[in-house]
Design a protein around this motif. Sequence first.
Motif, PDB file in Angstrom:
ATOM      1  N   MET A 141      45.363  66.893  42.182  1.00  0.00           N
ATOM      2  CA  MET A 141      44.171  67.145  42.957  1.00  0.00           C
ATOM      3  C   MET A 141      43.599  68.498  42.553  1.00  0.00           C
ATOM      4  N   LYS A 142      42.339  68.507  42.266  1.00  0.00           N
ATOM      5  CA  LYS A 142      41.671  69.714  41.799  1.00  0.00           C
ATOM      6  C   LYS A 142      41.109  70.492  42.981  1.00  0.00           C
ATOM      7  N   THR A 143      41.379  71.802  43.017  1.00  0.00           N
ATOM      8  CA  THR A 143      40.864  72.657  44.073  1.00  0.00           C
ATOM      9  C   THR A 143      39.605  73.342  43.576  1.00  0.00           C
ATOM     10  N   GLU A 144      38.585  73.252  44.375  1.00  0.00           N
ATOM     11  CA  GLU A 144      37.307  73.856  44.005  1.00  0.00           C
ATOM     12  C   GLU A 144      37.022  75.005  44.960  1.00  0.00           C
ATOM     13  N   ARG A 145      36.694  76.157  44.422  1.00  0.00           N
ATOM     14  CA  ARG A 145      36.387  77.321  45.245  1.00  0.00           C
ATOM     15  C   ARG A 145      34.895  77.575  45.233  1.00  0.00           C
ATOM     16  N   MET A 146      34.365  77.860  46.425  1.00  0.00           N
ATOM     17  CA  MET A 146      32.939  78.175  46.546  1.00  0.00           C
ATOM     18  C   MET A 146      32.739  79.023  47.787  1.00  0.00           C
ATOM     19  N   SER A 147      31.615  79.677  47.852  1.00  0.00           N
ATOM     20  CA  SER A 147      31.313  80.490  49.024  1.00  0.00           C
ATOM     21  C   SER A 147      30.819  79.579  50.150  1.00  0.00           C
ATOM     22  N   ILE A 148      30.740  80.135  51.338  1.00  0.00           N
ATOM     23  CA  ILE A 148      30.278  79.363  52.488  1.00  0.00           C
ATOM     24  C   ILE A 148      28.829  78.931  52.291  1.00  0.00           C
ATOM     25  N   LYS A 149      28.016  79.816  51.714  1.00  0.00           N
ATOM     26  CA  LYS A 149      26.606  79.496  51.481  1.00  0.00           C
ATOM     27  C   LYS A 149      26.477  78.324  50.510  1.00  0.00           C
ATOM     28  N   GLU A 150      27.293  78.331  49.444  1.00  0.00           N
ATOM     29  CA  GLU A 150      27.257  77.218  48.494  1.00  0.00           C
ATOM     30  C   GLU A 150      27.719  75.915  49.152  1.00  0.00           C
ATOM     31  N   PHE A 151      28.739  76.036  49.981  1.00  0.00           N
ATOM     32  CA  PHE A 151      29.250  74.848  50.659  1.00  0.00           C
ATOM     33  C   PHE A 151      28.209  74.252  51.596  1.00  0.00           C
ATOM     34  N   MET A 152      27.505  75.101  52.340  1.00  0.00           N
ATOM     35  CA  MET A 152      26.512  74.610  53.294  1.00  0.00           C
ATOM     36  C   MET A 152      25.281  74.038  52.583  1.00  0.00           C
TER      37      MET A 152
END
Length: 134
Positions: A1-12
């Motif tokens: 399973m690949k973990t993807e990191r992003m900021s809250i702004k990118e996620f929203m």
Amino acid sequence: MKTERMSIKEFMNRKETPSVAWNVTKFGAFLPLTVFPLTTIHAHAATYEASPVVAMTKDQIYDKMLTAFEPITNLIQALAYPVASIVVLFGAIMVLISQKEKGFTLMSNAGLGVILVNLMPMLLNILVDIMKGF
């Protein structure tokens, strides 16, 4: 399973489009539920017969009202004793931790509540008898 990191702004701000296969699967699961009523209308249409309209008297209407509220009053009466027991227990704990006024108030209100709930059917009968007079 690949973990993807992003900021809250990118996620929203992320917009995902569902795949076509997912939409077909979702629609296919509900298709029998949408078609089933259409297939059963004809089968049940012949079983219903027209019944004559019968006029009800006031007394019959009031009796039906009382029987309609009977399950609700039975449920409330059945729940009153356990709830009151918990409130009395909490009131006793309040007395133990030296908050006597609050504890005795809780216990007396719980007892009064149980008495009023058990008198509720009698009060409903009185209200129905009053309404029969009008």
